[in-house]
Scaffold this motif. Structure first.
Motif, PDB file in Angstrom:
ATOM      1  N   ASN A  54       0.929  -1.133   0.133  1.00 44.92           N
ATOM      2  CA  ASN A  54      -0.202  -0.040   0.020  1.00 44.92           C
ATOM      3  C   ASN A  54       0.830   1.314  -0.078  1.00 44.92           C
ATOM      4  O   ASN A  54       0.546   2.258  -0.459  1.00 44.92           O
ATOM      5  CB  ASN A  54      -1.014  -0.221   1.293  1.00 44.92           C
ATOM      6  CG  ASN A  54      -2.040  -0.980   1.130  1.00 44.92           C
ATOM      7  OD1 ASN A  54      -2.266  -1.727   0.042  1.00 44.92           O
ATOM      8  ND2 ASN A  54      -2.532  -1.409   2.203  1.00 44.92           N
ATOM      9  N   ALA A  55       1.991   1.461   0.730  1.00 44.85           N
ATOM     10  CA  ALA A  55       2.760   2.528   0.841  1.00 44.85           C
ATOM     11  C   ALA A  55       3.429   2.451  -0.583  1.00 44.85           C
ATOM     12  O   ALA A  55       3.673   3.693  -1.016  1.00 44.85           O
ATOM     13  CB  ALA A  55       4.005   2.088   2.195  1.00 44.85           C
ATOM     14  N   LEU A  56       3.859   1.664  -1.111  1.00 42.68           N
ATOM     15  CA  LEU A  56       4.623   1.826  -2.678  1.00 42.68           C
ATOM     16  C   LEU A  56       3.625   2.203  -3.633  1.00 42.68           C
ATOM     17  O   LEU A  56       4.024   2.999  -4.343  1.00 42.68           O
ATOM     18  CB  LEU A  56       5.201   0.426  -3.186  1.00 42.68           C
ATOM     19  CG  LEU A  56       6.571  -0.017  -2.246  1.00 42.68           C
ATOM     20  CD1 LEU A  56       6.811  -1.257  -2.636  1.00 42.68           C
ATOM     21  CD2 LEU A  56       7.569   0.954  -2.443  1.00 42.68           C
ATOM     22  N   VAL A  57       2.377   1.621  -3.534  1.00 45.09           N
ATOM     23  CA  VAL A  57       1.145   2.003  -4.449  1.00 45.09           C
ATOM     24  C   VAL A  57       1.020   3.811  -4.404  1.00 45.09           C
ATOM     25  O   VAL A  57       0.793   4.474  -5.289  1.00 45.09           O
ATOM     26  CB  VAL A  57       0.112   1.503  -4.152  1.00 45.09           C
ATOM     27  CG1 VAL A  57      -1.183   2.122  -4.794  1.00 45.09           C
ATOM     28  CG2 VAL A  57       0.011  -0.047  -4.548  1.00 45.09           C
ATOM     29  N   GLU A  58       0.972   3.944  -3.012  1.00 48.43           N
ATOM     30  CA  GLU A  58       1.025   5.661  -2.805  1.00 48.43           C
ATOM     31  C   GLU A  58       1.893   6.250  -3.329  1.00 48.43           C
ATOM     32  O   GLU A  58       1.627   7.363  -3.545  1.00 48.43           O
ATOM     33  CB  GLU A  58       0.779   5.847  -1.131  1.00 48.43           C
ATOM     34  CG  GLU A  58      -0.705   5.266  -0.621  1.00 48.43           C
ATOM     35  CD  GLU A  58      -1.886   6.016  -1.341  1.00 48.43           C
ATOM     36  OE1 GLU A  58      -1.897   7.293  -1.354  1.00 48.43           O
ATOM     37  OE2 GLU A  58      -2.849   5.566  -1.582  1.00 48.43           O
ATOM     38  N   GLN A  59       3.214   5.819  -3.267  1.00 48.13           N
ATOM     39  CA  GLN A  59       4.301   6.494  -3.666  1.00 48.13           C
ATOM     40  C   GLN A  59       4.844   6.381  -5.190  1.00 48.13           C
ATOM     41  O   GLN A  59       5.777   6.713  -5.536  1.00 48.13           O
ATOM     42  CB  GLN A  59       5.843   6.076  -2.688  1.00 48.13           C
ATOM     43  CG  GLN A  59       5.304   6.931  -1.220  1.00 48.13           C
ATOM     44  CD  GLN A  59       6.433   6.218  -0.248  1.00 48.13           C
ATOM     45  OE1 GLN A  59       5.903   6.449   0.990  1.00 48.13           O
ATOM     46  NE2 GLN A  59       7.224   5.694  -0.798  1.00 48.13           N
ATOM     47  N   GLN A  60       3.920   5.518  -5.732  1.00 46.83           N
ATOM     48  CA  GLN A  60       4.118   5.343  -6.997  1.00 46.83           C
ATOM     49  C   GLN A  60       5.364   4.485  -7.308  1.00 46.83           C
ATOM     50  O   GLN A  60       6.011   4.677  -8.496  1.00 46.83           O
ATOM     51  CB  GLN A  60       4.263   6.512  -8.101  1.00 46.83           C
ATOM     52  CG  GLN A  60       2.492   7.444  -7.872  1.00 46.83           C
ATOM     53  CD  GLN A  60       2.763   8.594  -8.804  1.00 46.83           C
ATOM     54  OE1 GLN A  60       3.706   9.262  -8.938  1.00 46.83           O
ATOM     55  NE2 GLN A  60       1.689   8.614  -9.622  1.00 46.83           N
ATOM     56  N   ILE A  79      14.917   5.531  -4.815  1.00 43.69           N
ATOM     57  CA  ILE A  79      14.943   4.779  -5.976  1.00 43.69           C
ATOM     58  C   ILE A  79      13.562   4.887  -6.854  1.00 43.69           C
ATOM     59  O   ILE A  79      12.637   4.969  -6.255  1.00 43.69           O
ATOM     60  CB  ILE A  79      14.938   3.293  -5.297  1.00 43.69           C
ATOM     61  CG1 ILE A  79      16.299   3.243  -4.614  1.00 43.69           C
ATOM     62  CG2 ILE A  79      14.779   2.143  -6.484  1.00 43.69           C
ATOM     63  CD1 ILE A  79      17.493   3.205  -5.215  1.00 43.69           C
ATOM     64  N   THR A  80      13.772   4.907  -8.097  1.00 49.25           N
ATOM     65  CA  THR A  80      12.558   4.820  -9.208  1.00 49.25           C
ATOM     66  C   THR A  80      12.587   4.093 -10.048  1.00 49.25           C
ATOM     67  O   THR A  80      11.757   4.243 -11.087  1.00 49.25           O
ATOM     68  CB  THR A  80      12.592   6.596  -9.599  1.00 49.25           C
ATOM     69  OG1 THR A  80      13.896   6.548 -10.509  1.00 49.25           O
ATOM     70  CG2 THR A  80      12.696   7.327  -8.700  1.00 49.25           C
TER      71      THR A  80
END
Length: 278
Positions: A54-60, A79-80
């Motif tokens: 969920n955190a990674l989804v929010e932070q794209q 990291i992108t």
């Protein structure tokens, strides 16, 4: 190694801290050189990392990687390389669809050594509760929750949809990890009795051995608070690691690969994980 120019996807199963401190960093560093042909997509086959996902989804897909040296020196990098985070849902249909997509050329995974259910002679424990449950699930047309139950369904979809060759890349530290994970998968498919899938896997997939190394402690709330209080960075799920990093791989990829060597990876004809790394 691929020389093609079309976008290519590397799908990773198991978006834990180690993957994001190691493999995702290598691709990030490669992309920073201007080589953006490859991108990462990732998700999980179990619902046990909802907070992280969920955190990674929010932070794209973006996050902060904090490196702490023995001298207590701190270094930070954003990291992108993860361009698509696939939220968990029962049946993992979005993950299966991504695995079947012809643009996906690598499916990698980190599930820990116990997640392969292999004895010292590489015999798959088909009587283990999780494996037996997955065999029943896959036979009934459902995805399993072990790496074999998930891969069998993913690869079946790829075969059916003519997705083309794909590399299966184990990124867990166990001896001969590519050979062992492939052996477990083949035994699982044989137990399914799916000869068509077995023939397709043997013809259209490879499983390179590789050695991965980096100490990655569990992220704590203290790390998140430190980033916010000292640097003004709001990150729901940063990753903390040591400076040392290493990745040694066999160059045995079915559908091409990123130029990881440009980011410091080493390619070798033979990869053996040492006693302190298995």
């Amino acid at each position: 190694m691929s020389n093609a120019t079309e976008p290519r996807v590397w799908l990773h199963v198991g978006l834990g801290s180690f993957h994001r401190a190691h493999q995702a960093l290598y691709l990030h560093m490669l992309r920073e050189t201007g080589d953006t042909q490859w991108s990462l997509a990732g998700g999980n086959v179990r619902p046990d990392m909802a907070e992280t996902i969920n955190a990674l989804v929010e932070q794209q897909g973006e996050y902060t990687l904090e490196t702490i040296s023995p001298a207590n020196e701190h270094n930070y990098i954003r990291i992108t390389s993860i361009k698509e985070v696939i939220p968990f849902e029962p049946g993992v249909k979005p993950l299966i669809a991504k695995a079947a997509d012809p643009q996906t050329k690598i499916i990698s995974f980190t599930v820990t050594e116990a997640g392969y259910y292999l004895d010292p002679k590489n015999v798959l424990d088909t009587a283990a509760t999780d494996i037996a449950s997955d065999l029943a699930a896959v036979k009934s047309g459902k995805a399993g929750t072990t790496i074999y139950g998930a891969l069998a369904v993913m690869l079946k979809a790829r075969m059916t949809q003519n997705g083309g060759p794909v590399t299966l890349l184990c990124c867990d530290n166990l001896r001969h990890n590519g050979d062992r994970s492939r052996s477990g998968l083949v035994q699982f498919i044989k137990a399914l009795g799916d000869n068509e899938l077995l023939a397709w896997v043997e013809k259209n997939t490879t499983s390179p051995n590789d050695m991965v190394d980096r100490i990655t402690p569990m992220t704590s709330n203290a790390h998140r608070l430190q980033l916010h209080d000292q640097l003004g960075i709001d990150d729901a799920w940063p990753v903390v690691c040591e400076p040392f990093i290493q990745w040694v791989l066999e160059d045995k990829f079915a559908g091409g690969r990123p130029r990881w060597e440009a980011a410091g990876a080493i390619f070798s004809d033979e990869v053996i994980v040492g006693p302190n790394q298995c």
